[in-house]
Design a protein around this motif. Structure first.
Motif, mmCIF file in Angstrom:
data_model
loop_
_atom_site.group_PDB
_atom_site.id
_atom_site.type_symbol
_atom_site.label_atom_id
_atom_site.label_comp_id
_atom_site.label_asym_id
_atom_site.label_seq_id
_atom_site.Cartn_x
_atom_site.Cartn_y
_atom_site.Cartn_z
ATOM 1 N N LEU A 59 0.839 -1.202 0.000
ATOM 2 C CA LEU A 59 0.000 0.000 0.000
ATOM 3 C C LEU A 59 0.873 1.251 0.000
ATOM 4 O O LEU A 59 0.578 2.223 -0.707
ATOM 5 N N ARG A 60 1.948 1.234 0.771
ATOM 6 C CA ARG A 60 2.856 2.377 0.801
ATOM 7 C C ARG A 60 3.481 2.604 -0.579
ATOM 8 O O ARG A 60 3.644 3.745 -1.029
ATOM 9 N N LEU A 63 1.040 4.294 -2.798
ATOM 10 C CA LEU A 63 0.805 5.704 -2.483
ATOM 11 C C LEU A 63 2.020 6.598 -2.709
ATOM 12 O O LEU A 63 1.870 7.758 -3.093
ATOM 13 N N THR A 64 3.204 6.079 -2.444
ATOM 14 C CA THR A 64 4.397 6.940 -2.465
ATOM 15 C C THR A 64 5.550 6.384 -3.276
ATOM 16 O O THR A 64 6.599 7.027 -3.372
ATOM 17 N N GLY A 65 5.404 5.191 -3.859
ATOM 18 C CA GLY A 65 6.499 4.557 -4.578
ATOM 19 C C GLY A 65 6.741 5.173 -5.942
ATOM 20 O O GLY A 65 5.997 6.054 -6.406
ATOM 21 N N PRO A 66 7.773 4.712 -6.642
ATOM 22 C CA PRO A 66 8.121 5.268 -7.956
ATOM 23 C C PRO A 66 7.060 5.043 -9.026
ATOM 24 O O PRO A 66 6.989 5.789 -10.004
ATOM 25 N N CYS A 84 0.372 5.538 9.686
ATOM 26 C CA CYS A 84 -0.718 4.556 9.624
ATOM 27 C C CYS A 84 -1.352 4.464 8.247
ATOM 28 O O CYS A 84 -2.185 3.582 8.002
ATOM 29 N N LEU A 85 -1.011 5.383 7.346
ATOM 30 C CA LEU A 85 -1.485 5.416 5.948
ATOM 31 C C LEU A 85 -2.977 5.733 5.820
ATOM 32 O O LEU A 85 -3.581 5.486 4.771
#
Length: 367
Positions: A59-60, A63-66, A84-85
């Motif tokens: 999930l991370r 949301l924030t990956g390349p 906690c996302l």
């Protein structure tokens, strides 16, 4: 002569998973996907697009990956908590939430050992469950020294138990049953003098089990319900094995084996990583402190136990629609009936392949 009219190509219908949004050309492929994906309301999911992910790590990345979706990244960067996302209505709500979500490290217990008599009084204080029928949790952490000719055999030399309020219930040095050949001082901070008058391992077993079983018989504790307490830790199987102890598997809550906290390939993260990523502070920077580790695993457990998953389904309505089958799993339905179901109905049949910790909290709500 009139030319033949151009044949218009009909676009191939795609069958889309309502959880992870994967698409398949054939319905049978979607069905097979749903059988092995174990999608459910307990999946970590994006607060923007509602996509389900296998773990909080994936999930991370979403949301924030390349390779993150631009819209999800934009909204999450403004209103999402990087611990906690969760997604919030406004930056102001996020700011207020962060004050509670970002935790600070507890004061280390150091090398101060609670006297045995005082430890007993602590165990007596936690004899009653004050959690409104919700199973009470106890955190445990062990520090290991080395045994064997090369010092590679793990031997428990120090153990700490804490309750949900981070109070110490039991904390002592442990005298291993075989000789210590490596005190691993750089990690444990332990010396020969520390363990000279340590509590024998058998006595440590008795005191720990007194806290955990809480007056419950061993046979009764193998069943759900009752007074026996949940045991929270990181790689509990290893700790219990090193102490030669057994505790019922359904009462274990292991941050190293909990699927949403593992890597996408189901490899465990370290407790140090989980604490930094989901609680916002560092542990194990020098010598390990068992109290510090107990607090970390308990905070992780409580944080993910508190998640509110909407699990109301339509399995009952499916049973009505497709006659007599009432069981909510794929094996209960014929291939013909599965083919007639919509993707959303297939999703309702899907169940997770692990027990979500939010169910510990829901247990208190049951009549």
């Amino acid at each position: 002569m009139d030319s033949e009219p151009d044949l218009q190509k009909t676009p191939t219908a795609r069958h889309k998973c309502p959880a992870c949004y994967k698409q398949y050309k054939k319905k049978e492929h979607l069905i097979e996907h749903m059988k092995v994906a174990f999608h459910s309301a307990h999946d970590p999911s994006c607060g923007v697009c509602r996509k389900h992910c296998k773990s909080f790590e994936s999930l991370r990345e979403h949301l924030t990956g390349p390779l993150a979706k631009a819209n999800c990244t934009k909204i999450f960067s403004e209103k999402g908590c990087d611990l906690c996302l969760k997604l919030f209505d406004s930056p102001a709500s996020l700011s207020q939430h962060r004050e509670m979500c970002l935790l600070s490290a507890p004061a280390p217990i150091g090398t101060v050992i609670i006297p045995c008599a005082e430890s007993q009084s602590y165990m007596n204080l936690c004899g009653e469950n004050h959690f409104d029928n919700r199973p009470e949790a106890i955190a445990m952490d062990c520090e290991m020294v080395g045994g064997g000719s090369d010092g590679s055999l793990d031997l428990c030399a120090r153990v700490c138990l804490t309750d949900e309020d981070e109070n110490i219930l039991f904390h002592t040095y442990v005298r291993p049953q075989i000789s210590i050949t490596n005190y691993r001082y750089e990690i444990t901070g332990l010396t020969e003098d520390d363990l000279r008058n340590a509590m024998p391992l058998k006595e440590v077993h008795e005191k720990i089990l007194q806290v955990l079983y809480n007056g419950e018989s061993i046979g009764r504790s193998r069943l759900d319900g009752g007074k026996a307490k949940l045991l929270v830790g990181h790689d509990l199987e290893h700790d219990l094995d090193c102490m030669g102890m057994y505790y019922p598997e359904h009462l274990l809550r292991d941050t190293a084996k909990y699927h949403p906290l593992m890597k996408t390939n189901l490899v465990s993260h370290s407790l140090k990583y989980l604490t930094r990523t989901y609680l916002g502070y560092d542990i194990q920077s020098g010598m390990h402190d068992p109290y510090e580790d107990c607090v970390a695993v308990m905070r992780l457990y409580k944080r993910f136990r508190a998640l509110d998953h909407q699990t109301e389904g339509i399995v009952a309505s499916l049973a009505t629609k497709y006659s007599n089958d009432i069981h909510g799993n794929f094996d209960s339905w014929t291939t013909e009936k599965l083919e007639k179901m919509t993707p959303d109905e297939l999703y309702e049949l899907s169940k997770p392949n692990y027990k979500c910790w939010c169910l510990d909290r829901r247990q208190a709500l049951q009549p």
